[in-house]
Design a protein around this motif. Sequence first.
Motif, PDB file in Angstrom:
ATOM      1  N   ASP A  96      67.176  15.473  61.070  1.00 18.88           N
ATOM      2  CA  ASP A  96      66.589  15.281  59.751  1.00 18.88           C
ATOM      3  C   ASP A  96      65.123  14.871  59.822  1.00 18.88           C
ATOM      4  N   ILE A  97      64.643  14.555  61.021  1.00 20.32           N
ATOM      5  CA  ILE A  97      63.248  14.184  61.230  1.00 20.32           C
ATOM      6  C   ILE A  97      62.487  15.291  61.947  1.00 20.32           C
ATOM      7  N   ASN A  98      63.144  15.972  62.845  1.00 22.34           N
ATOM      8  CA  ASN A  98      62.464  16.933  63.707  1.00 22.34           C
ATOM      9  C   ASN A  98      61.988  18.165  62.933  1.00 22.34           C
ATOM     10  N   VAL A  99      61.061  18.892  63.538  1.00 20.77           N
ATOM     11  CA  VAL A  99      60.600  20.174  63.016  1.00 20.77           C
ATOM     12  C   VAL A  99      60.954  21.237  64.050  1.00 20.77           C
ATOM     13  N   ILE A 100      61.134  22.442  63.573  1.00 20.06           N
ATOM     14  CA  ILE A 100      61.470  23.540  64.475  1.00 20.06           C
ATOM     15  C   ILE A 100      60.289  24.506  64.546  1.00 20.06           C
ATOM     16  N   ALA A 101      59.839  24.760  65.762  1.00 22.41           N
ATOM     17  CA  ALA A 101      58.710  25.661  65.971  1.00 22.41           C
ATOM     18  C   ALA A 101      59.201  27.098  66.067  1.00 22.41           C
ATOM     19  N   ARG A 102      58.598  27.991  65.318  1.00 20.29           N
ATOM     20  CA  ARG A 102      58.915  29.417  65.363  1.00 20.29           C
ATOM     21  C   ARG A 102      57.800  30.135  66.115  1.00 20.29           C
ATOM     22  N   TYR A 103      58.182  30.876  67.145  1.00 20.13           N
ATOM     23  CA  TYR A 103      57.211  31.552  68.011  1.00 20.13           C
ATOM     24  C   TYR A 103      57.131  33.044  67.659  1.00 20.13           C
ATOM     25  N   PRO A 104      55.997  33.530  67.184  1.00 14.56           N
ATOM     26  CA  PRO A 104      55.832  34.963  66.961  1.00 14.56           C
ATOM     27  C   PRO A 104      55.189  35.652  68.164  1.00 14.56           C
ATOM     28  N   ILE A 105      55.432  36.932  68.276  1.00  9.01           N
ATOM     29  CA  ILE A 105      54.852  37.750  69.340  1.00  9.01           C
ATOM     30  C   ILE A 105      54.351  39.044  68.707  1.00  9.01           C
TER      31      ILE A 105
END
Length: 217
Positions: free
Chosen positions: A165-174
Amino acid sequence: FEAAHPGVELTFNFAGTQALRTQVEHGAAVDVFASADERHMNELARAARVAAPVIFVRNEPVVIVAKEHAATIESLAQLPGASRIVIATPEAPIGRYTLQLLDRAATTLGAVFRARVEAKVVSRELNVRQVLAKVSLGEAEAGVVYRTDALAARDRVNIVSIPADINVIARYPIAVAARAPHPELARAWVDFVLSAAGQRALRRAGFLAPSDGAATP
């Protein structure tokens, strides 16, 4: 990939995403650009320097703790108890994610939690590997890096997960670079990364699937 393409040799250049973006903007001979966030990729796409970015994997920040301090920092809530913390600069995606999660922690860990952590920050590094190195070498007690980097150094640091509930999720584009010297091979590489074999390799390294419906910052 090299086995399937005789004579082809892959060359990787790893750095903070902001530094890699600058290289592309200055005309570096690059075939494929992979970013640890969407912001830098979107800027390159708007400038027509890459084509059709696609999310190929996700990652999540974790707290890493030097082995000798493992018993004193076992949760995010205990992070302000460290005397020396190192994080990345806000220009680097991991640095921005770190500040975002510290802000989100205010709801459960107190309004001044970010200020308490930042009061212990002794350096802000240009990329995640520099943060990892400082903690691994004992120059700092704790830091924030991606889970994948932490897993690669788990013999040297302890890994502390951050509450969902605190963390963020990084999305990696290519994406394939607009001026790729080898455009057909570049597209083949992107296809390979997105293939079942490529995704299995990324899972083994600790990455998350490109999407599971979770909210992202």
